[in-house]
Design a protein around this motif. Sequence first.
Motif, PDB file in Angstrom:
ATOM      1  N   VAL A   1      35.219  33.764  44.411  1.00  0.00           N
ATOM      2  CA  VAL A   1      34.620  34.886  43.684  1.00  0.00           C
ATOM      3  C   VAL A   1      33.294  34.396  43.139  1.00  0.00           C
ATOM      4  O   VAL A   1      33.241  33.359  42.467  1.00  0.00           O
ATOM      5  CB  VAL A   1      35.544  35.361  42.545  1.00  0.00           C
ATOM      6  N   PRO A   2      32.186  35.093  43.433  1.00  0.00           N
ATOM      7  CA  PRO A   2      30.882  34.650  42.930  1.00  0.00           C
ATOM      8  C   PRO A   2      30.872  34.555  41.407  1.00  0.00           C
ATOM      9  O   PRO A   2      31.582  35.283  40.717  1.00  0.00           O
ATOM     10  CB  PRO A   2      29.919  35.735  43.416  1.00  0.00           C
ATOM     11  N   PHE A   3      30.032  33.665  40.902  1.00  0.00           N
ATOM     12  CA  PHE A   3      29.916  33.473  39.463  1.00  0.00           C
ATOM     13  C   PHE A   3      29.507  34.796  38.808  1.00  0.00           C
ATOM     14  O   PHE A   3      28.592  35.475  39.250  1.00  0.00           O
ATOM     15  CB  PHE A   3      28.881  32.382  39.155  1.00  0.00           C
ATOM     16  N   GLY A   4      30.193  35.160  37.745  1.00  0.00           N
ATOM     17  CA  GLY A   4      29.889  36.386  37.007  1.00  0.00           C
ATOM     18  C   GLY A   4      30.695  37.589  37.483  1.00  0.00           C
ATOM     19  O   GLY A   4      30.684  38.620  36.845  1.00  0.00           O
ATOM     20  N   TRP A   5      31.383  37.465  38.603  1.00  0.00           N
ATOM     21  CA  TRP A   5      32.211  38.550  39.119  1.00  0.00           C
ATOM     22  C   TRP A   5      33.636  38.355  38.626  1.00  0.00           C
ATOM     23  O   TRP A   5      34.041  37.256  38.267  1.00  0.00           O
ATOM     24  CB  TRP A   5      32.187  38.580  40.648  1.00  0.00           C
ATOM     25  N   LYS A   6      34.417  39.409  38.631  1.00  0.00           N
ATOM     26  CA  LYS A   6      35.812  39.351  38.202  1.00  0.00           C
ATOM     27  C   LYS A   6      36.710  39.326  39.429  1.00  0.00           C
ATOM     28  O   LYS A   6      36.459  40.019  40.414  1.00  0.00           O
ATOM     29  CB  LYS A   6      36.187  40.574  37.347  1.00  0.00           C
ATOM     30  N   ALA A   7      37.756  38.523  39.367  1.00  0.00           N
ATOM     31  CA  ALA A   7      38.710  38.429  40.472  1.00  0.00           C
ATOM     32  C   ALA A   7      39.882  39.368  40.212  1.00  0.00           C
ATOM     33  O   ALA A   7      40.393  39.439  39.103  1.00  0.00           O
ATOM     34  CB  ALA A   7      39.217  36.995  40.592  1.00  0.00           C
ATOM     35  N   LEU A   8      40.276  40.103  41.235  1.00  0.00           N
ATOM     36  CA  LEU A   8      41.425  40.994  41.152  1.00  0.00           C
ATOM     37  C   LEU A   8      42.494  40.537  42.134  1.00  0.00           C
ATOM     38  O   LEU A   8      42.188  39.978  43.186  1.00  0.00           O
ATOM     39  CB  LEU A   8      41.026  42.436  41.491  1.00  0.00           C
ATOM     40  N   GLU A   9      43.729  40.796  41.792  1.00  0.00           N
ATOM     41  CA  GLU A   9      44.831  40.483  42.699  1.00  0.00           C
ATOM     42  C   GLU A   9      44.733  41.383  43.923  1.00  0.00           C
ATOM     43  O   GLU A   9      44.240  42.522  43.825  1.00  0.00           O
ATOM     44  CB  GLU A   9      46.170  40.706  41.994  1.00  0.00           C
ATOM     45  N   PRO A  10      45.202  40.921  45.085  1.00  0.00           N
ATOM     46  CA  PRO A  10      45.172  41.768  46.288  1.00  0.00           C
ATOM     47  C   PRO A  10      45.894  43.099  46.053  1.00  0.00           C
ATOM     48  O   PRO A  10      46.957  43.143  45.458  1.00  0.00           O
ATOM     49  CB  PRO A  10      45.906  40.925  47.333  1.00  0.00           C
ATOM     50  N   GLY A  11      45.270  44.190  46.468  1.00  0.00           N
ATOM     51  CA  GLY A  11      45.829  45.533  46.290  1.00  0.00           C
ATOM     52  C   GLY A  11      45.474  46.190  44.976  1.00  0.00           C
ATOM     53  O   GLY A  11      45.781  47.359  44.744  1.00  0.00           O
ATOM     54  N   ARG A  12      44.802  45.483  44.071  1.00  0.00           N
ATOM     55  CA  ARG A  12      44.485  46.025  42.744  1.00  0.00           C
ATOM     56  C   ARG A  12      43.433  47.134  42.816  1.00  0.00           C
ATOM     57  O   ARG A  12      43.469  48.078  42.038  1.00  0.00           O
ATOM     58  CB  ARG A  12      44.014  44.905  41.821  1.00  0.00           C
TER      59      ARG A  12
END
Length: 164
Positions: A132-143
């Motif tokens: 995940v690029p710096f500053g972006w938020k990671a979401l679980e698959p399917g979120r």
Amino acid sequence: MSTSLDLSSDPAAGLHWPQVRAWLEDHAEHLLDDRALLEELGLAATGRNVVDFGRAALARLEAVAQREAGARKLIEEIARANFAAQTQTHVAALDLMEAQSHAELARCLDAVTQGRFGLAGAAVAIEKPGAVPFGWKALEPGRVDALLGEDGLHWLGPNFTGLS
């Protein structure tokens, strides 16, 4: 019906508009002779059996014109606000296109939403797996499907539940 109509009686006593109207039709001279009442109603007796409704009709027409002018002003204000929001959106899109990196895009999006739209902030999110690029938020698959819906329609609302 008698020649006298007691209008001061209790309203529950059975005085109804059809009775009042019939009495007025039969005894129009009482209304025509009462200049004060005619003046209060915005009417004028111009002849023995003629009542001029001109002033009353003009007053009603002026009231309608004022209501329409108010509605027109409201529509114009809404149109101006919509145009301003559209312009701000276009400028924001141009600002976002100047970003040189993923991190700069996230920072720029947050700044633009705060500065131009008065929002608390914004973030770019992407589903895992992967970096995940710096500053972006990671979401679980399917979120993303859970937040926006699987039918492909966009969801608009005050906030997304489940995002910190």
